[in-house]
Design an enzyme around this catalytic site. Structure first.
Site, PDB file in Angstrom:
ATOM      1  N   THR A 121       0.860  -1.183   0.000  1.00 65.53           N
ATOM      2  CA  THR A 121       0.000   0.000   0.000  1.00 65.53           C
ATOM      3  C   THR A 121       0.896   1.232   0.000  1.00 65.53           C
ATOM      4  O   THR A 121       1.663   1.448   0.939  1.00 65.53           O
ATOM      5  CB  THR A 121      -0.914  -0.002   1.228  1.00 65.53           C
ATOM      6  OG1 THR A 121      -1.707  -1.204   1.216  1.00 65.53           O
ATOM      7  CG2 THR A 121      -1.843   1.198   1.216  1.00 65.53           C
ATOM      8  N   ARG A 152      -8.115  -9.611   4.272  1.00 64.08           N
ATOM      9  CA  ARG A 152      -8.431  -9.451   5.694  1.00 64.08           C
ATOM     10  C   ARG A 152      -7.675 -10.500   6.495  1.00 64.08           C
ATOM     11  O   ARG A 152      -7.743 -11.691   6.184  1.00 64.08           O
ATOM     12  CB  ARG A 152      -9.935  -9.610   5.932  1.00 64.08           C
ATOM     13  CG  ARG A 152     -10.790  -8.535   5.300  1.00 64.08           C
ATOM     14  CD  ARG A 152     -12.264  -8.912   5.376  1.00 64.08           C
ATOM     15  NE  ARG A 152     -12.563 -10.088   4.546  1.00 64.08           N
ATOM     16  CZ  ARG A 152     -13.734 -10.696   4.526  1.00 64.08           C
ATOM     17  NH1 ARG A 152     -14.716 -10.267   5.306  1.00 64.08           N
ATOM     18  NH2 ARG A 152     -13.924 -11.745   3.739  1.00 64.08           N
ATOM     19  N   GLU A 153      -6.966 -10.060   7.517  1.00 65.84           N
ATOM     20  CA  GLU A 153      -6.258 -11.017   8.364  1.00 65.84           C
ATOM     21  C   GLU A 153      -7.262 -11.985   8.984  1.00 65.84           C
ATOM     22  O   GLU A 153      -8.328 -11.597   9.432  1.00 65.84           O
ATOM     23  CB  GLU A 153      -5.481 -10.287   9.455  1.00 65.84           C
ATOM     24  CG  GLU A 153      -4.330  -9.460   8.902  1.00 65.84           C
ATOM     25  CD  GLU A 153      -3.521  -8.806  10.003  1.00 65.84           C
ATOM     26  OE1 GLU A 153      -3.350  -9.417  11.072  1.00 65.84           O
ATOM     27  OE2 GLU A 153      -3.058  -7.671   9.785  1.00 65.84           O
ATOM     28  N   ASN A 206     -10.461   1.223   2.390  1.00 63.54           N
ATOM     29  CA  ASN A 206     -10.285   1.017   3.828  1.00 63.54           C
ATOM     30  C   ASN A 206     -10.797   2.197   4.640  1.00 63.54           C
ATOM     31  O   ASN A 206     -11.356   2.016   5.727  1.00 63.54           O
ATOM     32  CB  ASN A 206      -8.817   0.743   4.141  1.00 63.54           C
ATOM     33  CG  ASN A 206      -8.437  -0.701   3.896  1.00 63.54           C
ATOM     34  OD1 ASN A 206      -9.290  -1.538   3.624  1.00 63.54           O
ATOM     35  ND2 ASN A 206      -7.160  -1.013   3.978  1.00 63.54           N
ATOM     36  N   PHE A 247     -19.936  -4.630   8.268  1.00 67.21           N
ATOM     37  CA  PHE A 247     -19.285  -3.559   9.016  1.00 67.21           C
ATOM     38  C   PHE A 247     -20.288  -2.688   9.768  1.00 67.21           C
ATOM     39  O   PHE A 247     -20.035  -1.515  10.031  1.00 67.21           O
ATOM     40  CB  PHE A 247     -18.401  -2.708   8.095  1.00 67.21           C
ATOM     41  CG  PHE A 247     -17.173  -3.448   7.634  1.00 67.21           C
ATOM     42  CD1 PHE A 247     -15.982  -3.357   8.333  1.00 67.21           C
ATOM     43  CD2 PHE A 247     -17.217  -4.267   6.519  1.00 67.21           C
ATOM     44  CE1 PHE A 247     -14.858  -4.055   7.934  1.00 67.21           C
ATOM     45  CE2 PHE A 247     -16.100  -4.968   6.109  1.00 67.21           C
ATOM     46  CZ  PHE A 247     -14.918  -4.867   6.817  1.00 67.21           C
ATOM     47  N   LEU A 248     -21.425  -3.268  10.137  1.00 66.52           N
ATOM     48  CA  LEU A 248     -22.393  -2.572  10.980  1.00 66.52           C
ATOM     49  C   LEU A 248     -22.492  -3.239  12.348  1.00 66.52           C
ATOM     50  O   LEU A 248     -23.511  -3.129  13.020  1.00 66.52           O
ATOM     51  CB  LEU A 248     -23.771  -2.549  10.317  1.00 66.52           C
ATOM     52  CG  LEU A 248     -23.962  -1.576   9.155  1.00 66.52           C
ATOM     53  CD1 LEU A 248     -25.411  -1.600   8.676  1.00 66.52           C
ATOM     54  CD2 LEU A 248     -23.558  -0.153   9.532  1.00 66.52           C
ATOM     55  N   GLY A 251     -19.019  -2.085  18.365  1.00 64.23           N
ATOM     56  CA  GLY A 251     -18.042  -2.666  19.277  1.00 64.23           C
ATOM     57  C   GLY A 251     -17.099  -1.626  19.843  1.00 64.23           C
ATOM     58  O   GLY A 251     -17.511  -0.506  20.142  1.00 64.23           O
ATOM     59  N   GLY A 255      -8.887  -1.957  14.710  1.00 62.67           N
ATOM     60  CA  GLY A 255      -7.451  -1.971  14.984  1.00 62.67           C
ATOM     61  C   GLY A 255      -6.751  -2.669  13.850  1.00 62.67           C
ATOM     62  O   GLY A 255      -7.239  -2.687  12.716  1.00 62.67           O
ATOM     63  N   CYS A 258      -4.155  -2.389   8.982  1.00 64.38           N
ATOM     64  CA  CYS A 258      -4.648  -1.711   7.775  1.00 64.38           C
ATOM     65  C   CYS A 258      -5.451  -0.446   8.056  1.00 64.38           C
ATOM     66  O   CYS A 258      -5.068   0.643   7.628  1.00 64.38           O
ATOM     67  CB  CYS A 258      -5.487  -2.693   6.942  1.00 64.38           C
ATOM     68  SG  CYS A 258      -4.505  -3.981   6.169  1.00 64.38           S
TER      69      CYS A 258
END
Length: 437
Positions: A121, A152-153, A206, A247-248, A251, A255, A258
């Site tokens: 990147t 994604r890790e 991202n 992604f809704l 939490g 972290g 990325c």
């Protein structure tokens, strides 16, 4: 095709293994000789489900090799991928030191016409500057291509083989065609763009996902104030196809390697282009506040944590990885430690030898060890074995069954029924069953 990959971190190793799996002959290059020795034996330097079996498979089938020599790695390569780290400092400045060194080494090692692919990147304009470097240093023709990663890790192999798109940025049509041939076995849609557009797509993607996370976390905080339930709100929002449900999940913030890096990096790119980006600044600040929200809730309940045993369940920034870079757990443990708490932490992968952890944190081998006689427990990473805990276990093991759930893993009604003092994120209202009619 003969391919070399420079760098054996998450991006380089996963990319190299994946390209070998679809039939290419791949040599991965890394200056860390000990890492190379382990990789030759099939030992992965990263925790990624399924990676070691694929390494061993492709080594045995003679499609995958590892070396610490740039000359050896580039000798037979038709295409060389640069997948080295480009860390971002606290000021957002993108550190290109490792990238530039690797690029110079490859320029010297190339012995025939080659395509050099930027997988790292990098700031907008790097393709052009790398092309200039190759024109000056390489003894043979080099064409530079941008091919950003979207891995994604914890799900990197799945993302590689089942990705949404492959982005290829170049001004040279022949190079684009070579990249299309390399990637055709993946059977994933290819998006061909200019090099600058490809460089920006990664940062923009991202940053958008980070914005979505920060937004839903702020809505969760509002839910706690007005008595609504964030899971009901998220469910209702996600049914709108324009929004989507991914992604809704509210939490304690994002972290990892990325989102924090790329949001700061994009902010720096905007700054260098003489542009303000207040929306992205607020996304970053919101996330920083959200990472400490469990500490805020805990202190409101206990008043003080000095001398109290606090159990931290989960250290990695997300499940299925051992990565603790920018992990909320580090900030939480640091804050509680500064206030005199006695911290016992558990994670199924991150162990006590991790140099990233504060020295005064006791990392234990089991969940029970962490919870035993604890005054409070904080759920930080939603590992499956942590989600599988039952309310009765908190009550049985803890000195005081006080649980602060940063990932909304448990049923509040069940916790209430068994007299566990339970607080989660954004679920302050009446609990209801979500039914789609």
């Amino acid at each position: 095709m003969n391919i070399s990959i420079v760098g054996t971190g998450y991006v380089g190793l996963v990319t190299g293994v994946g390209l070998a799996e679809i039939g290419h002959h791949v040599t991965c290059i890394d200056i860390d000789e000990e890492k190379i020795r382990k990789l030759k034996r099939g030992i992965s330097p990263i925790y990624e489900p399924g990676i070691e079996s694929l390494i061993l498979k492709n080594i045995s089938e003679e499609r995958l090799d590892f070396t610490a020599s740039f000359a050896e790695g580039a000798r037979f390569a038709d295409v060389v991928y640069l997948a080295v780290g480009t860390p971002t400092g606290i000021d957002g400045q993108i550190d290109m030191t490792y990238f530039n060194k690797a690029a110079s080494e490859i320029a010297e090692a190339i012995i025939h016409p080659t395509v050099v692919v930027i997988k790292s990147t990098v700031p907008v304009g790097t393709n052009a500057s790398l092309q200039k470097l190759m024109d000056e240093k390489a003894k043979h023709k080099v064409s530079v291509v941008s091919n950003p990663e979207f891995l994604r890790e914890g799900m990197a192999l799945r993302d590689l083989f089942e990705g949404d798109r492959i982005v290829i940025g170049a001004e040279n049509e022949e190079s684009i065609q070579i990249m299309e041939r390399i990637n055709s076995p993946f059977n994933i849609p290819v998006v061909a763009t200019s090099s600058k557009s490809a460089e920006l797509i990664k940062y923009a993607s991202n940053a958008f996902l980070a914005t979505k996370i920060s937004f839903i976390n702020e809505i969760a905080n509002l839910c706690d104030r007005v008595g609504a339930d964030i899971q009901e709100v998220s469910f209702g929002m996600g049914l709108d196809k324009r929004i989507g449900s991914q992604f809704l999940q509210a939490g304690i913030g994002y972290g990892g390697s990325c989102f924090p890096k790329d949001t700061l990096g994009l902010l720096q790119i905007a700054k260098e282009s003489d542009m303000d980006f207040p929306l992205l600044q607020e996304v970053i600040q919101t996330n920083s506040r959200q990472q400490k929200i469990l500490v805020k809730k805990l202190l409101a309940k206990l008043d003080t944590v000095k001398g109290k045993k606090i159990a931290i369940l989960g250290i990695a920034f997300k499940p299925n990885t051992d990565d603790v870079r920018e992990a909320p757990a580090l900030k939480i443990m640091g804050e509680l430690s500064n206030q005199g708490a006695i911290i016992y932490a558990y994670d199924p992968v991150v162990k006590k030898h991790s140099s990233a952890l504060p020295q005064n944190i006791r990392v234990v081998d089991t969940i029970e060890d962490a919870l035993n006689q604890a005054d409070a427990a904080l759920i930080v990473t939603e590992w499956e074995e942590i989600k599988a805990l039952q309310a009765k276990e908190f009550k049985k093991w803890m000195k005081h069954p006080v649980v602060f759930d940063g990932r909304n893993c448990f049923d509040p009604d069940e916790m209430l029924r068994l007299e566990v003092n339970y607080q989660s994120i954004g679920r302050g209202g009446e609990q209801k069953v979500l039914i789609l009619k």
